[in-house]
Design a protein around this motif. Structure first.
Motif, PDB file in Angstrom:
ATOM      1  N   THR A 156      -7.386  51.337  79.548  1.00 35.07           N
ATOM      2  CA  THR A 156      -7.500  52.238  80.705  1.00 35.07           C
ATOM      3  C   THR A 156      -7.861  53.655  80.260  1.00 35.07           C
ATOM      4  O   THR A 156      -8.633  54.340  80.947  1.00 35.07           O
ATOM      5  CB  THR A 156      -6.195  52.271  81.527  1.00 35.07           C
ATOM      6  N   TYR A 191      -3.682  52.693  85.692  1.00 35.17           N
ATOM      7  CA  TYR A 191      -2.965  53.431  84.645  1.00 35.17           C
ATOM      8  C   TYR A 191      -1.508  53.646  85.048  1.00 35.17           C
ATOM      9  O   TYR A 191      -0.582  53.445  84.256  1.00 35.17           O
ATOM     10  CB  TYR A 191      -3.673  54.765  84.449  1.00 35.17           C
ATOM     11  N   LEU A 238      -4.023  45.409  88.369  1.00 30.27           N
ATOM     12  CA  LEU A 238      -5.476  45.541  88.533  1.00 30.27           C
ATOM     13  C   LEU A 238      -5.899  45.207  89.958  1.00 30.27           C
ATOM     14  O   LEU A 238      -6.709  45.928  90.567  1.00 30.27           O
ATOM     15  CB  LEU A 238      -6.193  44.639  87.536  1.00 30.27           C
ATOM     16  N   SER A 272     -15.702  56.950  82.041  1.00 28.38           N
ATOM     17  CA  SER A 272     -16.297  57.007  83.381  1.00 28.38           C
ATOM     18  C   SER A 272     -16.675  58.429  83.777  1.00 28.38           C
ATOM     19  O   SER A 272     -17.423  58.623  84.736  1.00 28.38           O
ATOM     20  CB  SER A 272     -15.322  56.424  84.413  1.00 28.38           C
ATOM     21  N   SER A 326      -9.825  53.797  90.585  1.00 25.22           N
ATOM     22  CA  SER A 326      -9.138  52.515  90.390  1.00 25.22           C
ATOM     23  C   SER A 326      -8.471  52.462  89.022  1.00 25.22           C
ATOM     24  O   SER A 326      -7.352  51.942  88.889  1.00 25.22           O
ATOM     25  CB  SER A 326     -10.112  51.342  90.559  1.00 25.22           C
ATOM     26  N   ILE A 327      -9.115  53.020  88.010  1.00 26.59           N
ATOM     27  CA  ILE A 327      -8.502  53.047  86.678  1.00 26.59           C
ATOM     28  C   ILE A 327      -7.266  53.941  86.687  1.00 26.59           C
ATOM     29  O   ILE A 327      -6.261  53.632  86.035  1.00 26.59           O
ATOM     30  CB  ILE A 327      -9.524  53.507  85.612  1.00 26.59           C
ATOM     31  N   PHE A 372     -14.603  53.616  89.948  1.00 21.45           N
ATOM     32  CA  PHE A 372     -14.012  53.306  88.650  1.00 21.45           C
ATOM     33  C   PHE A 372     -12.956  54.328  88.239  1.00 21.45           C
ATOM     34  O   PHE A 372     -11.872  53.958  87.781  1.00 21.45           O
ATOM     35  CB  PHE A 372     -15.101  53.194  87.569  1.00 21.45           C
ATOM     36  N   GLY A 418     -11.569  53.528  79.573  1.00 17.73           N
ATOM     37  CA  GLY A 418     -12.310  53.430  80.828  1.00 17.73           C
ATOM     38  C   GLY A 418     -12.283  54.721  81.617  1.00 17.73           C
ATOM     39  O   GLY A 418     -13.300  55.142  82.187  1.00 17.73           O
ATOM     40  N   MET A 419     -11.118  55.378  81.626  1.00 18.91           N
ATOM     41  CA  MET A 419     -10.951  56.599  82.406  1.00 18.91           C
ATOM     42  C   MET A 419     -11.803  57.735  81.843  1.00 18.91           C
ATOM     43  O   MET A 419     -12.525  58.417  82.587  1.00 18.91           O
ATOM     44  CB  MET A 419      -9.472  57.000  82.420  1.00 18.91           C
TER      45      MET A 419
END
Length: 312
Positions: free
Chosen positions: A71, A113, A151, A78, A108-109, A105, A74-75
């Motif tokens: 996460t 988290y 998720l 993004s 949602s991440i 994204f 991804g965070m």
């Protein structure tokens, strides 16, 4: 009248303006952004690599660390790469689809988290309050299932946000005074009614953070009660020490998250550049600091990282 000429949503292109008022300092600002991002990527990939390679680390606690690392990656990914392109090359354009995708994204991440932090608190509760049944209560499969539930929750809660944005009419001059497509920042440049967007975004923030912090507080309340029942001070310190990494990660994450939420919604008196820099802390500091905290506070992980470092 030109200001009210609506553009077809599918062909709309937005301009991310970076940090308004500090355009001349974009290159300078990009240096700490880039350093934080690189440290975060290297640190989180190290956690994923070491835990993946070492069979002895295939345990619930380390599986949660891997979820947190994913996460974090991804965070930050993004948001930060696009910011660096804005700072370095003035590549500010982003399509409507690209903007909605980034918004989906990153939000949602963020929700995912928070769910992982709740699962980590539950993990510490079981480890301290019910240690003899830890391996039967928290198996790898159960942790994976809890992660999947987190998720699904994140996707279901956040999916309406880009859908609400896509229904809005956007006027000419699609300039977003921000470094990324934050939901409220995009909604504000619409010439339509954004009341629903504002309300739903606020509901998500209150429900997710309120519920998750309540569950974390409940877990730690039970942990503290269990620790106080232990007579040995040495045992007190040992039990508390197992929670320090999670507490540090939680404080960093929720503090920066609160700054981001509050400045977006109630920061009218704050200068735009201060507002945007504070909002970026959430995507820079937690991903950079989390692997360092767990590397320092978790002896077994630290030893395995050291083993691979020395080997090279």
């Amino acid at each position: 009248m030109a200001a009210f000429n609506l553009t077809p949503s599918g062909s709309s292109t937005f301009t991310l303006n970076g940090i308004p008022g500090l355009e001349s300092a974009h290159i300078l600002i990009s240096i700490p952004f880039c350093i934080c991002y690189i440290i975060g990527v290297l640190g989180n990939f190290t956690v994923l690599f070491v835990v993946g390679k070492e069979q002895t680390l295939h345990k619930p606690m380390y599986l949660l660390m891997c979820m947190l690392a994913l996460t974090d990656l991804g965070m930050s990914t993004s948001v930060v790469p696009k910011e660096l392109f804005i700072f370095w090359f003035s590549l500010k354009d982003i399509t409507l689809i690209g903007c909605l995708t980034q918004s989906f994204f990153l939000h949602s991440i963020s929700v995912m988290y928070s769910a992982i932090l709740v699962i980590m608190a539950f993990d510490r509760y079981v480890a301290i309050c019910n240690p003899l049944r830890y391996t039967t209560i928290l198996t790898n499969a159960r942790i994976a299932m809890l992660g999947l539930v987190g998720l699904i929750r994140a996707v279901l809660l956040v999916l309406p946000l880009p859908l609400l944005l896509s229904r809005l009419p956007f006027c000419a001059g699609h300039v977003i005074p921000h470094t990324y497509c934050e939901h409220v920042a995009v909604a504000k440049i619409s010439c339509g009614d954004i009341t629903i967007n504002r309300m739903y975004g606020l509901v998500i923030a209150v429900v997710v953070i309120g519920l998750d912090l309540t569950l974390i507080a409940l877990s730690y309340g039970l942990i503290i009660r269990a620790i106080l029942r232990i007579s040995s001070k040495k045992a007190h310190l040992k039990a508390l020490n197992t929670c320090t990494a999670h507490i540090c990660v939680m404080l960093i994450s929720y503090t920066s998250s609160f700054f981001s939420i509050l400045t977006h919604r109630f920061g009218q008196g704050i200068s735009p550049h201060v507002h945007i820099i504070l909002a970026n802390f959430y995507f820079l500091f937690p991903p950079m600091l989390n692997p360092i905290i767990y590397g320092v506070k978790t002896k077994e992980l630290r030893e395995k990282v050291w083993k691979y470092t020395c080997r090279r």
